[in-house]
Design an enzyme around this catalytic site. Structure first.
Site, PDB file in Angstrom:
ATOM      1  N   ASN A 699       0.779  -1.240   0.000  1.00  0.00           N
ATOM      2  CA  ASN A 699       0.000   0.000   0.000  1.00  0.00           C
ATOM      3  C   ASN A 699       0.812   1.293   0.000  1.00  0.00           C
ATOM      4  O   ASN A 699       0.281   2.340  -0.395  1.00  0.00           O
ATOM      5  CB  ASN A 699      -0.938   0.025   1.210  1.00  0.00           C
ATOM      6  N   TYR A 700       2.055   1.260   0.464  1.00  0.00           N
ATOM      7  CA  TYR A 700       2.794   2.515   0.647  1.00  0.00           C
ATOM      8  C   TYR A 700       4.069   2.621  -0.180  1.00  0.00           C
ATOM      9  O   TYR A 700       4.481   3.709  -0.546  1.00  0.00           O
ATOM     10  CB  TYR A 700       3.126   2.718   2.129  1.00  0.00           C
TER      11      TYR A 700
END
Length: 742
Positions: A699-700
């Site tokens: 996600n990051y």
């Protein structure tokens, strides 16, 4: 989003959803007319996933025809011909679409106008959980020792609690209180107990009989042979197939969560005030479907109708409904590997990359505003500093019925402790009730401002940033860059940190050694983002198993070195250092290793015998005789005697193919490699036991950084991304080369 049912059912259709059960019954029933016979027969002749969508859609149209009265019978043949013409066209389109979806490289032709998400959207709706199957008549809830005849609606809710009886949830007083309130409400709605027993106190309820019944059902399901389990799985997958895919602008795309969440008891994360509340059953009347205007509307389960049909091409969901716990909407969306989700991910990471062009200006401004005479500007400056430097989330106000989790803007007096000259201790519950505890050194002016923000009359319970909320902060950030929010800082800093860490990795060593360094870089990002996890229950056992595996490899290596000296004692003089470890194991340690190896061999053959006979029984073939198992176990007995003799005499017995010094040295080299790899993997496992690497990696961290690592360091992409992640990040794998930089 999909949650498994809380207990097992004994019916043959226990895993078959409501829609599919009814379709199966309709397929097996006598058709209403000859036209229906043709359609049903065509569906049964063969199953093609590429044709599933158009077939189910056509079947839903035809199934409505028999509802017309007898005087309309002759007219039925006309639409039937139309359906047949559509059949050929739609099947051809389906086959073409599945090919197009594979080759559709949206990242090579980006459309800047993303307000319109699709032109055509067709799907088969959602799968509903099975209807509740009442418990056998002798299985009851007991109240003060007396069996209670519950109506099915209340019995189902009692079963939800009974299934969790031995869990930590059921021991939580808040969980108990919330469950019991909702249970009594459902009992009241359904007319009360059939035998007029009035339930008033939770402590007098005995769920043990229901719990034992569910455990027995689970155990019986475990006893199914692998072939029976496989057959059930295949049947389940066949029923689900039409719901797994949709057609988006003519392309076959995968659907994410196509199952409606079953009823159950809400658990929540951390100390959630609503834990134990009843998640009520969702019906078709609660569901809104989203399709294009010309799309055939999926058939609702018998006796039901859809809540609403929409044609909104500005959104990316296929269906939605409102859940009762927090009164929020749940959505059926496209799968992670779909083009729309890929475009969304791409734009998220590109937005973070754009922040590079503005970050210097932003940092200069917030450092200047740390001394601003306007208090709001000071609070914005401090908040931006904390979000940028320590990757805090923005945070927001929570209602009383939500878990007490906070972010930067919602920090309270008690969450921040100041230790002069410039040390700050953060201690609060962040997202998902994960504790954020860090003792950090901050800029002296930031420390001074935090001291001002905590000045009396402020006290525990008061907001630290009393003039600031996320909307004000994000509005300020968008002055620098369109679409810039506090969340973009986390993505930027995570990806920038990963880029910096990867730059430090030398291009040397084995793949395992490179992966250890990659995971260390990933771990740095996960720690920055506070992606923690509790040590799993099986961690200790897994570590022990890995340690024992390394011990056994070391033992095997020592055996081979001893064998070399038995073949040629002059080898010791040639390379004395090579043989230094042959006395490292004591006889007790060797005996312990022998015992483990022999026990594992016996277990292997017993399982092999049982597995083979289960397969033969399923295929109606002759079973293996007990003599076969006896023969296998006799080999293990011989091996045990061999190891016992080796321990007594010190003489190594090897098979004829290994009676050669060169071959033994080659085997030792292979063992050395396996030991090195296993040791690295064990260290990696222990290092990662309390850090969730997946959250930051998925996600990051820009996935193109992981692709660059693999291409630059010659590491197989499979080592970094699972099959599902390779599908999700296909755009990154195909668009980034080894020279790409965040």
């Amino acid at each position: 989003m999909t949650v498994k049912p809380k207990h097992e059912l004994s019916s043959d259709e226990e895993d078959i959803p409501l829609n599919s059960q009814k379709k199966r019954r309709r397929a097996n029933a006598t058709p209403a007319n000859g036209n229906d016979i043709k359609i049903v027969k065509k569906e049964e002749d063969g199953y093609d996933s590429d044709e599933a969508l158009s077939k189910v859609s056509r079947a839903s149209k035809v199934s409505k025809v028999p509802k017309k009265n007898k005087s309309q019978k002759k007219k039925k043949e006309v639409p039937q011909k139309i359906v047949k013409e559509e059949t050929a066209n739609e099947e051809d389109e389906s086959r073409d679409a599945s090919i197009d979806a594979e080759d559709f490289k949206w990242w090579e032709n980006q459309n800047k106008d993303d307000s319109i998400k699709w032109t055509t959207l067709r799907h088969n709706g959602v799968i509903f959980p099975p209807d509740y199957q009442p418990l056998p008549s002798h299985i009851k809830l007991y109240y003060e020792g007396t069996p209670v005849a519950l109506p099915p609606q209340a019995e189902e809710v009692a079963g939800f609690f009974a299934a969790l009886l031995e869990s930590e949830h059921a021991k939580n007083p808040v969980f108990q209180k919330n469950f019991f309130e909702d249970f009594l409400q459902v009992l009241k709605e359904s007319g009360g107990a059939k035998n007029s027993i009035e339930i008033k106190e939770f402590e007098k309820c005995d769920f043990r009989k229901i719990y034992d019944y569910f455990e027995l059902q689970k155990e019986q399901k475990k006893q199914l042979s692998p072939q029976e389990k496989k057959q059930l799985k295949l049947e389940k997958e066949e029923f689900e197939e039409p719901y797994k895919f949709c057609f988006l602008d003519g392309r076959k795309e995968q659907v994410g969560n196509f199952r409606i969440e079953p009823p159950g008891l809400f658990r929540g994360r951390g100390a959630h005030p609503k834990t134990g509340r009843l998640k009520r059953r969702v019906y078709p009347e609660d569901v809104v479907l989203n399709l294009d205007k010309e799309a055939p509307i999926p058939e609702a389960p018998d006796g039901h109708k859809w809540g609403e049909i929409r044609h909104d091409n500005t959104v990316q969901w296929l269906a939605m409904w409102r859940e009762n716990i927090s009164n929020s909407f749940k959505y059926v969306r496209f799968a992670a590997n779909s083009s729309l989700k890929g475009i969304s991910d791409y734009k998220k990471f590109e937005k973070a990359r754009q922040l590079k062009e503005h970050i210097v200006t932003i940092r200069a401004d917030y450092r200047k505003n740390l001394k601003s005479k306007v208090m709001l500007e000071r609070q914005i400056a401090v908040a931006t500093y904390l979000i940028d430097v320590f990757a805090l989330r923005a945070g927001g106000e929570k209602s009383e019925d939500e878990a007490d989790t906070v972010g930067c803007c919602s920090l309270r007096y008690e969450h921040v402790t100041l230790k002069p000259p410039n040390t700050v201790i953060f201690d609060f519950l962040g997202k998902d009730s994960i504790r954020f505890y860090q003792e950090v050194e901050v800029d002296k002016q930031v420390f001074k401002n935090l001291t001002i923000f905590k000045k009396p009359p402020k006290k525990p319970g008061h907001q630290l940033f009393d003039r600031l909320d996320p909307s004000i902060l994000n509005k300020h950030l968008q002055n620098y860059m369109p679409g810039l929010t506090a969340k973009v800082f986390r993505t930027y800093n995570a990806s920038k940190t990963m880029q910096d860490q990867l730059d430090l990795i030398p291009n040397e060593g084995t793949v395992a050694e490179k992966m250890l360094k990659y995971n260390a870089a990933n771990r740095t990002v996960a720690i920055l983002c506070n992606h923690q996890r509790t040590v799993t229950k099986g961690h200790a056992a897994a570590v022990q198993k890995a340690t024992e595996k390394i011990e056994e490899l070391e033992w095997q290596k020592i055996r081979y070195k001893r064998a070399i000296l038995e073949l040629d004692k002059s080898e010791l003089k040639k390379d004395p250092k090579f043989f230094e470890e042959i006395e490292d194991l004591t006889k007790e340690e060797e005996a312990s290793i022998h015992k483990r190896v022999i026990e594992r061999e016996r277990e292997k053959y017993n399982k092999k015998f049982a597995r083979e006979n289960e397969k033969r029984k399923f295929d109606k073939e002759e079973l293996l005789p007990e003599s076969q198992l006896k023969e296998w176990l006799e080999r293990v007995d011989e091996l045990e005697e061999q190891y016992k003799k080796e321990l007594e005499t010190g003489e190594i017995q090897l098979k004829a193919t290994l009676q050669n010094v060169e071959k033994l040295r080659a085997q030792i080299d292979k063992l050395d490699q396996r030991i090195e790899t296993s040791t690295i993997q064990l260290k990696d496992r222990e290092d990662n036991s309390q850090v969730a690497l997946g959250t930051s990696k998925i996600n990051y961290i820009d996935p193109r950084l992981s692709v660059v690592f693999c291409k630059k360091y010659n590491v197989p992409i499979e080592k970094v991304f699972t099959k599902s992640l390779r599908d999700k990040f296909k755009w990154a794998i195909e668009s980034a080369d080894e020279n790409w930089r965040f």
